[in-house]
Design a protein around this motif. Structure first.
Motif, PDB file in Angstrom:
ATOM      1  N   UNK A 245      -8.643  11.595  -0.038  1.00 17.31           N
ATOM      2  CA  UNK A 245      -7.868  12.370   0.925  1.00 17.31           C
ATOM      3  C   UNK A 245      -6.402  11.939   0.815  1.00 17.31           C
ATOM      4  N   UNK A 246      -5.592  12.254   1.784  1.00 21.47           N
ATOM      5  CA  UNK A 246      -4.162  12.013   1.662  1.00 21.47           C
ATOM      6  C   UNK A 246      -3.854  10.529   1.469  1.00 21.47           C
ATOM      7  N   UNK A 247      -2.848  10.273   0.657  1.00 15.54           N
ATOM      8  CA  UNK A 247      -2.380   8.916   0.378  1.00 15.54           C
ATOM      9  C   UNK A 247      -0.962   8.789   0.909  1.00 15.54           C
ATOM     10  N   UNK A 248      -0.780   7.879   1.877  1.00 20.40           N
ATOM     11  CA  UNK A 248       0.511   7.739   2.545  1.00 20.40           C
ATOM     12  C   UNK A 248       1.176   6.427   2.125  1.00 20.40           C
ATOM     13  N   UNK A 249       2.289   6.534   1.379  1.00 18.12           N
ATOM     14  CA  UNK A 249       3.059   5.372   0.949  1.00 18.12           C
ATOM     15  C   UNK A 249       4.507   5.465   1.432  1.00 18.12           C
ATOM     16  N   UNK A 250       4.733   6.195   2.486  1.00 15.04           N
ATOM     17  CA  UNK A 250       6.092   6.347   2.985  1.00 15.04           C
ATOM     18  C   UNK A 250       6.701   5.029   3.437  1.00 15.04           C
ATOM     19  N   UNK A 251       7.955   4.811   3.038  1.00 16.16           N
ATOM     20  CA  UNK A 251       8.730   3.630   3.433  1.00 16.16           C
ATOM     21  C   UNK A 251       8.159   2.316   2.889  1.00 16.16           C
ATOM     22  N   UNK A 252       7.284   2.383   1.904  1.00 15.28           N
ATOM     23  CA  UNK A 252       6.755   1.170   1.289  1.00 15.28           C
ATOM     24  C   UNK A 252       7.832   0.545   0.405  1.00 15.28           C
ATOM     25  N   UNK A 253       7.775  -0.781   0.273  1.00 15.67           N
ATOM     26  CA  UNK A 253       8.712  -1.508  -0.586  1.00 15.67           C
ATOM     27  C   UNK A 253       7.944  -2.157  -1.734  1.00 15.67           C
ATOM     28  N   UNK A 254       8.385  -1.828  -2.967  1.00 16.11           N
ATOM     29  CA  UNK A 254       7.822  -2.420  -4.184  1.00 16.11           C
ATOM     30  C   UNK A 254       8.941  -3.187  -4.898  1.00 16.11           C
ATOM     31  N   UNK A 255       9.192  -4.452  -4.566  1.00 17.55           N
ATOM     32  CA  UNK A 255      10.261  -5.196  -5.243  1.00 17.55           C
ATOM     33  C   UNK A 255      10.002  -5.446  -6.727  1.00 17.55           C
ATOM     34  N   UNK A 256       8.732  -5.445  -7.130  1.00 25.59           N
ATOM     35  CA  UNK A 256       8.386  -5.630  -8.538  1.00 25.59           C
ATOM     36  C   UNK A 256       7.783  -4.321  -9.066  1.00 25.59           C
ATOM     37  N   UNK A 265      -5.072  11.315  -7.336  1.00 21.37           N
ATOM     38  CA  UNK A 265      -4.715  11.738  -5.987  1.00 21.37           C
ATOM     39  C   UNK A 265      -5.325  13.119  -5.770  1.00 21.37           C
ATOM     40  N   UNK A 266      -6.446  13.177  -5.058  1.00 20.92           N
ATOM     41  CA  UNK A 266      -7.171  14.435  -4.898  1.00 20.92           C
ATOM     42  C   UNK A 266      -6.644  15.278  -3.752  1.00 20.92           C
ATOM     43  N   UNK A 267      -5.786  14.696  -2.939  1.00 20.25           N
ATOM     44  CA  UNK A 267      -5.158  15.415  -1.838  1.00 20.25           C
ATOM     45  C   UNK A 267      -3.664  15.104  -1.903  1.00 20.25           C
ATOM     46  N   UNK A 268      -2.930  15.437  -0.877  1.00 17.07           N
ATOM     47  CA  UNK A 268      -1.488  15.208  -0.888  1.00 17.07           C
ATOM     48  C   UNK A 268      -1.159  13.717  -0.960  1.00 17.07           C
ATOM     49  N   UNK A 269      -0.064  13.409  -1.619  1.00 16.65           N
ATOM     50  CA  UNK A 269       0.423  12.036  -1.725  1.00 16.65           C
ATOM     51  C   UNK A 269       1.885  11.999  -1.290  1.00 16.65           C
ATOM     52  N   UNK A 270       2.220  11.027  -0.459  1.00 18.13           N
ATOM     53  CA  UNK A 270       3.574  10.936   0.093  1.00 18.13           C
ATOM     54  C   UNK A 270       4.191   9.583  -0.237  1.00 18.13           C
ATOM     55  N   UNK A 271       5.269   9.606  -1.024  1.00 16.03           N
ATOM     56  CA  UNK A 271       6.046   8.410  -1.343  1.00 16.03           C
ATOM     57  C   UNK A 271       7.479   8.563  -0.807  1.00 16.03           C
ATOM     58  N   UNK A 272       7.624   9.318   0.257  1.00 16.99           N
ATOM     59  CA  UNK A 272       8.955   9.541   0.817  1.00 16.99           C
ATOM     60  C   UNK A 272       9.585   8.262   1.333  1.00 16.99           C
ATOM     61  N   UNK A 273      10.876   8.096   1.041  1.00 12.67           N
ATOM     62  CA  UNK A 273      11.656   6.937   1.490  1.00 12.67           C
ATOM     63  C   UNK A 273      11.159   5.615   0.897  1.00 12.67           C
ATOM     64  N   UNK A 274      10.307   5.687  -0.109  1.00 18.55           N
ATOM     65  CA  UNK A 274       9.786   4.466  -0.733  1.00 18.55           C
ATOM     66  C   UNK A 274      10.839   3.874  -1.665  1.00 18.55           C
ATOM     67  N   UNK A 275      10.874   2.555  -1.703  1.00 20.29           N
ATOM     68  CA  UNK A 275      11.840   1.873  -2.568  1.00 20.29           C
ATOM     69  C   UNK A 275      11.097   1.088  -3.648  1.00 20.29           C
ATOM     70  N   UNK A 292       5.126  13.976  -2.948  1.00 22.58           N
ATOM     71  CA  UNK A 292       6.515  13.970  -2.512  1.00 22.58           C
ATOM     72  C   UNK A 292       7.138  12.589  -2.716  1.00 22.58           C
ATOM     73  N   UNK A 293       8.330  12.593  -3.311  1.00 22.15           N
ATOM     74  CA  UNK A 293       9.121  11.384  -3.474  1.00 22.15           C
ATOM     75  C   UNK A 293      10.493  11.566  -2.814  1.00 22.15           C
ATOM     76  N   UNK A 294      10.563  12.374  -1.765  1.00 18.30           N
ATOM     77  CA  UNK A 294      11.838  12.651  -1.126  1.00 18.30           C
ATOM     78  C   UNK A 294      12.530  11.358  -0.678  1.00 18.30           C
ATOM     79  N   UNK A 295      13.806  11.234  -1.057  1.00 18.08           N
ATOM     80  CA  UNK A 295      14.636  10.091  -0.665  1.00 18.08           C
ATOM     81  C   UNK A 295      14.093   8.758  -1.166  1.00 18.08           C
ATOM     82  N   UNK A 296      13.213   8.800  -2.146  1.00 19.16           N
ATOM     83  CA  UNK A 296      12.747   7.557  -2.753  1.00 19.16           C
ATOM     84  C   UNK A 296      13.837   6.986  -3.652  1.00 19.16           C
TER      85      UNK A 296
END
Length: 357
Positions: A245-256, A265-275, A292-296
């Motif tokens: 189902x949906x995968x929510x990674x909004x605002x997540x931080x990946x320093x490495x 991803x069988x449903x919607x995936x959100x990486x908005x604002x992710x760094x 979506x990778x809006x503002x990532x």
């Protein structure tokens, strides 16, 4: 001896506490009294402890609230609750709130058929829950795992580890069997692995903090997976992970580096604002619906070589410091690059539909 504590001398914790008299420079014991005795499981003298064991039975209740218990006494208690048929300790309702397990502890192969309360528990050393079964709600709110926490092939119905603190932890091949699974505000100070685990219901890692490698390789999320505002301070591995189902990674931080090689991803995936401070690696990933990778902000390369986009791929206001590789955009997909910025090369190839016969 009754297996229910008496109601006298209640403590501020809500249960009658042990009457053990400490030395002047030590605090009073907060352990719950055992049956009609005035002492807890830790402070009962050996004859009293052995007598108390005779009142335990497989499938019964176990109350260790507030007790600081040695590994030896825990082993004897669980042995007294072992089912002679399958040799598994069987506990109906477990009340372990504010318990401290002093030594290496093992609940391996135990079966908790009722509620298992581990709120504010402390495991001072290593603990094993290998192949442990939790048939009802398991509560590990604000638990502290100072050593290795091994949940290999454990099975949960509904569980929360909210605000718990782990060192190294192993959740490989764990089955979260349909209820809500919560790791909100959890801190992992060392590596953690969820390799090949299965979460059949909704799973939340909101604001979780991973200090070292976080391994979700081959994990299956049948329900919604939410990682909003989580921080992965070392490499994050989601290779071959399945999001049903949906995968929510909004605002997540990946320093490495963030590895999503072969993820589905069988449903919607959100990486908005992710760094992504490092590379965002989505080689051969499959996006069945919208992503979506809006503002990532991607500090390294954004690699989607071999990835498949079957719905809209939104990169509105996305910033990529390295290269953007995307060579498998399906004809049915839609690439949105409004206000997209790249400091290096953008390579996008649209896959052509086959010729009609």
């Amino acid at each position: 001896m009754s297996d229910e504590p008496d109601t006298g001398r209640p403590s501020s914790n809500g249960w009658p506490t042990c009457a053990w008299v400490p030395e002047p420079d030590r605090e009073a014991c907060t352990g719950v009294r055992v049956g009609s005795a005035d002492l807890c499981w830790a402070h009962l003298p050996v004859p009293g402890f052995k007598e108390a064991l005779t009142f335990l039975e497989p499938g019964g209740k176990l109350d260790l609230r507030g007790t600081s218990l040695s590994a030896s006494r825990l082993r004897q208690i669980l042995a007294a609750m072992r089912d002679p048929g399958d040799e598994k300790p069987r506990i109906r309702d477990a009340e372990f709130d504010q318990t401290t397990f002093m030594g290496d502890s093992s609940f391996a192969h135990a079966v908790f058929s009722g509620r298992a309360g581990f709120d504010n528990v402390t495991f001072a050393k290593d603990v094993s829950f290998e192949k442990t079964e939790f048939g009802d709600y398991a509560a590990f709110h604000n638990a502290t795992f100072k050593g290795w926490a091994d949940f290999y092939r454990a099975k949960f119905d509904q569980v929360t580890f909210a605000r718990s603190n782990f060192g190294s932890a192993n959740f490989e091949e764990v089955i979260f069997d349909g209820g809500l699974t919560e790791f909100n505000y959890v801190s992992f100070s060392a590596g953690v692995s969820f390799t090949n685990a299965v979460a059949k219901g909704e799973t939340r890692f909101l604001r979780a903090n991973f200090a070292n490698d976080a391994n979700f390789r081959g994990m299956t999320f049948d329900g919604q997976a939410s990682f909003g505002h989580a921080v992965f301070n070392d490499d994050a591995h989601f290779e071959d992970t399945v999001f049903g189902e949906s995968a929510e990674f909004g605002y997540v931080r990946f320093p490495e580096e963030a590895w999503f090689y072969g993820a589905q991803f069988k449903d919607n995936a959100d990486f908005g604002e992710t760094k992504f401070t490092g590379h965002a690696l989505f080689y051969k990933a499959t996006f069945a619906k919208q992503v979506f990778f809006e503002n990532a902000d991607i500090g390294g390369n954004a690699a989607f070589s071999g990835a498949e986009f079957h719905g809209q791929a939104g990169f509105t206001s996305t910033h990529v410091s390295g290269r953007l590789w995307m060579d498998s955009l399906n004809p049915g997909g839609e690439l949105v690059l409004d206000d997209f910025r790249a400091d290096s090369v953008v390579e996008v190839t649209v896959r052509q539909p086959p010729f009609a016969s």
